[in-house]
Design an enzyme around this catalytic site. Structure first.
Site: not given
Ligand SMILES: Cc1cc2nc3c(=O)[nH]c(=O)nc-3n(C[C@H](O)[C@H](O)[C@H](O)COP(=O)(O)O)c2cc1C
Ligand SMILES: Cc1cc2nc3c(=O)[nH]c(=O)nc-3n(C[C@H](O)[C@H](O)[C@H](O)COP(=O)(O)OP(=O)(O)OC[C@H]3O[C@@H](n4cnc5c(N)ncnc54)[C@H](O)[C@@H]3O)c2cc1C
Ligand code: FES
Lengths: 283, 308
Positions: B25, B49, B77, B130, B133, B196, B222, B270
C-alpha cells in the site's frame, strides 16, 4: 515512459563539478518534450537508495540520443560523475509534463538561474526550429565559470544576456534584476500587442499580450520573484520546479508542492507549472 | 489467471493468489501509475494506497527524505476518498488479472465499518485494514490504533461484521509486543495479518537546525528495516495460526525467501518499487527458479521452515 539501460556515450566535466552526459536510450522511439526528465539509478548499492531526477538538457537529431547537464550535489550525482563511457545507466523516462508552448506565442524570454539552464536549453533548441521566433535567454550564475551554454544558445540564434553575482561576466546581480529592464526595452518594440499603461503610482508600464511568454528554471527565490514580475506585466510564465522524489511516476505522493488548487505532484503534474498556479504564501 | 507458474499459488482466507508477491500500500498508487513500466497482470496482488471516507489533503512538503539504505515518508494519507476510488480508480483495477486489495484507513471504528460496507459490492478481492499509519493523529490513549490491542480488536470486529470479503489486518512495528496485537486481531476475526508498516523516525538538517520533514517525523521503510520486519514475522508466526503477509525492506528474491522461512505465506514489496519497478516481477521469477532448483513442490513448503 520506459525503463531502460542507457549507454553512456560521454560523461565529461565542463566546469568545476558540472558535468555533461550523453546517453543512448536505445531504439525506443520515445517522444521527448523539453522540460521532461529522467529518473536515474546512480549506483547499484542501497546508499543512495532512490533514483535521482535529472532534466533532459538536449535532444539529438536522433531523438534516442539525449544530453544531460548536472552538478555534483551529493552522493547520487557524485556516483553519476564517476560512471565511465560505455557503461550502462538504469533510467526511467521520459517523465513529467514538459513545457507547453501556447499557439500564437512568438516572443520567448527564458530565465535560467544556475543549473536552471538544464531543461531550458532543450526548450530553446525546440523553439529555434521554427522561424520568426524571438528567443532571449538570461543566463544567471554565481560567477563566469558557471555560465553554461552561452555559445550553444547564440548558435541557435538566441539573444543571450549574462548576469553574474560577482560581476565577473556580463551584468552584476541576479537574473531577475535584468529581467525587468529587458522586458521594458527589448521586447516591447517587437511585441505586437504590448501597450503602455499608466500605473497607479504614475509610472508607465508595459502590458503584454499572449504572444510573449516567460519560461524559467532556477532557485525557488528566483521563481518567486519572476512570478511577481510576470503578474505585473501580464505575461504568461511557466517554470520547472524541484522537489525530493520517490517513485517519479506519480504513485507515492512524496514530491508535492502547494498550488492554488491543492497539492500537486512535481513528477507527474509537473515539473513545469504555470507560475500563477503556485501558492507561494504557504511555503 | 495469467501465466500459471508452478508451485507459486497461495491461499489466504477464501482467496487464491496466482503467486505470493504483492505490491504494498502507498507504493504502487492504484496500479495505473505503473502500467507502462510493469506487466501488472502477473503480480500476486496490488494493495491500493489507503482509502479514507473523505478526501485527505495530506501533509505539507517536504514529505520524503532519504536515509542510509532507506527512506522516511510523511505523506499523511493523501487520497481523494472512497467515492473517487470507486468512480475513478477502480475501473482500471477491476479489469486486471491480478487480485485487488483495498487498503482502508479511518479516524474511528465507525469509519472503518462504513468503508468496508461501501466496498462490499465493489469488485475488490480483499480489504487490508491500515490501523498502523503513523502519520495521522488519533483520539484515545495510544497514538495509533495499532498500539492498542482493544482498539485493534474493535476495528477488526467492525470490519468483519460489515464484509464477507477476505480481511487482512496490517500491523505497526511501533509497539512493545507485536504478538499481543496480532492475537487481538486474530481473535476478532481477521483472515490474515500483514506486517510491518513503517517504523517512526526522523532526521535533522544541522545547517538549518530544522527537521528534514515538514511533519518532523515520518515512517522509515526500505532495506534498513528488513531485520526488524523479519524478527516480527517470526514472533507473530509463533503466536497466531492465521496466514502472515511479510513486508519490510524486501528488495530481492533472497530477501523474500527469508520472510517465507520466518513464517510468511505471502509478501509485499514497497519501497523497492521506487528503486526498480521490476522488483516484484523478478522476485516472482526468482522464487519459481528457487523452487525448481530445490525440488520444492510449492512455496508453501517453505513457510516457517526456519531451523533453530
Ligand atoms: C511513500 C510511502 C507511502 C506509504 N503509504 C502507505 C499507506 O497509505 N498505507 C499503508 O498501509 N502503508 C503505507 N506505506 C507502508 C508500506 O506499505 C510498507 O508497509 C512499508 O513501506 C514497509 O515496506 P518496504 O520497506 O518494502 O517499503 C507507505 C510507504 C511508503 C514508502
Ligand atoms: C524535475 C527535476 C529535474 C532536475 N534536473 C536537474 C538537472 O538537469 N541537473 C542537475 O544538476 N540537477 C537537477 N535536479 C536536481 C537533482 O535531482 C539533485 O541535485 C540531485 O537529486 C541531488 O542528488 P545527490 O544524491 O547528488 O545529492 P543529495 O546528497 O541527495 O543532496 C545534496 C543536496 O541537494 C539537495 N537536493 C537533492 N535533491 C534535490 C531536489 N530534487 N531538489 C532540490 N534539492 C535537492 C539536498 O537538499 C542536499 O542539500 C533536478 C531535480 C528535479 C526534481
Ligand atoms: S515522486 Fe512519487 S509521486 Fe512524485
Amino acid at each position: 515512459m520506459k525503463q531502460v539501460k542507457a549507454e553512456i556515450l560521454l560523461n565529461k566535466e565542463i566546469a568545476d563539478s558540472h558535468f555533461k552526459m550523453v546517453l543512448d536510450l536505445g531504439k525506443l522511439n520515445l517522444f521527448i518534450k523539453p522540460g521532461q526528465f529522467l529518473h536515474i539509478k546512480a549506483g547499484s548499492a542501497y546508499d543512495p537508495l532512490l533514483r535521482r531526477p535529472i532534466s533532459i538538457h538536449r535532444i539529438g537529431s536522433n531523438p534516442n540520443i539525449v544530453e544531460l547537464l548536472y552538478k555534483i550535489e551529493g552522493k547520487g550525482t557524485q556516483l553519476m560523475s564517476r560512471r565511465s563511457k560505455g557503461t550502462y545507466l538504469d533510467i526511467i523516462g521520459p517523465l513529467g509534463n514538459g513545457f507547453k508552448v501556447p499557439k500564437g506565442q512568438s516572443n520567448f524570454i527564458l530565465v535560467a538561474g544556475g543549473m536552471g539552464i538544464a531543461p531550458l536549453m532543450a526548450l530553446a533548441d525546440n523553439l529555434a526550429r521554427f522561424r520568426k521566433r524571438i528567443i532571449t535567454v538570461i543566463l544567471g550564475a554565481r560567477t563566469k565559470d558557471f555560465i553554461i551554454c552561452k555559445k550553444e544558445l547564440r548558435d541557435i540564434g538566441a539573444k543571450v544576456i549574462v548576469v553574474t553575482e560577482d560581476g565577473s561576466e556580463g551584468e552584476k546581480g541576479l537574473a531577475t534584476d535584468v529581467l525587468e529592464s529587458i522586458i521594458e526595452q527589448f521586447d516591447l518594440r517587437k511585441s505586437a500587442t504590448a501597450l503602455k499603461k499608466k500605473h497607479a503610482k504614475g509610472i508607465t508600464i508595459a502590458e503584454y499580450g499572449p504572444e510573449v511568454g516567460l519560461y524559467a528554471c532556477g532557485p525557488l527565490g528566483m521563481l518567486k520573484a519572476i512570478a511577481v514580475i510576470a503578474k505585473y506585466y501580464t505575461m504568461q510564465a511557466q517554470a520547472s520546479f524541484e522537489e525530493r522524489m520517490g517513485c517519479g511516476v506519480g504513485a507515492c505522493l512524496g514530491c508535492v508542492i502547494q498550488t492554488k488548487a491543492g497539492y500537486k505532484r512535481v513528477c507527474k503534474d509537473g515539473p513545469v507549472f504555470d507560475l500563477e498556479e503556485i501558492a507561494w504564501e504557504r511555503d | 489467471m495469467g501465466k500459471r507458474l508452478n508451485g507459486l499459488a497461495v491461499r489466504i482466507g477464501r482467496l487464491k493468489f496466482i503467486n505470493p508477491v504483492m505490491a504494498a500500500s502507498g507504493t504502487f498508487g492504484y496500479g495505473q501509475e505503473y502500467k507502462e513500466l510493469v506487466r501488472i497482470d502477473g503480480l500476486g496482488a496490488i494493495v491500493t494506497k489507503s482509502i479514507t471516507l473523505k478526501p485527505l489533503k495530506g501533509n505539507a512538503p517536504p514529505r520524503i527524505w532519504e536515509s542510509t539504505a532507506g527512506m522516511l515518508n510523511a505523506i499523511g494519507l493523501q487520497n481523494d476518498g472512497i467515492e473517487d476510488f470507486l468512480a475513478n480508480r477502480l475501473p482500471f483495477l477491476k479489469d486486471l488479472n491480478t487480485r485487488i486489495i483495498a487498503s482502508i484507513a479511518g479516524k474511528c471504528r465507525q469509519e472503518y465499518k462504513e468503508l468496508a460496507k461501501r466496498l462490499e459490492s465493489a469488485p475488490v478481492d480483499a480489504i487490508e485494514i491500515n490501523i498502523s499509519c503513523p502519520n495521522v493523529e488519533h483520539h484515545g490513549s495510544a497514538r495509533l490504533f495499532a498500539q492498542d490491542a482493544k482498539e485493534t480488536a474493535g476495528i477488526v470486529r467492525a470490519v468483519r461484521k460489515a464484509t464477507k470479503k477476505t480481511v487482512i489486518t496490517k500491523l505497526s512495528p511501533n509497539v512493545t509486543d507485536i504478538t499481543e496485537i496480532a492475537k487481538a486481531a486474530e481473535g476478532a476475526g481477521t483472515d490474515a495479518i500483514s506486517l510491518i508498516n513503517t517504523l517512526i523516525g526522523m532526521d535533522v538538517d544541522i545547517t538549518t537546525q530544522r527537521p528534514r520533514l515538514a511533519n518532523i517525523t515520518g515512517g522509515l521503510s526500505g532495506p534498513a528495516i528488513k531485520p526488524v520486519a523479519l524478527r516480527m514475522t517470526w514472533e507473530v508466526y509463533q503466536a497466531v495460526k492465521i496466514p502472515i503477509i511479510g513486508i519490510g525492506g524486501i528488495m530481492s528474491t533472497e530477501d523474500a525467501l527469508a520472510f517465507f522461512l520466518c513464517g510468511a505465506r505471502a509478501i509485499q514489496v514497497g519501497t523497492a518499487n521506487f528503486v526498480n519497478p521490476q522488483t516484484i516481477t523478478s522476485i516472482i521469477d526468482g522464487i519459481s527458479n528457487y523452487l525448481k532448483k530445490n525440488r520444492l513442490k510449492s512455496i508453501q513448503e517453505l513457510t516457517g521452515r526456519l531451523k533453530i
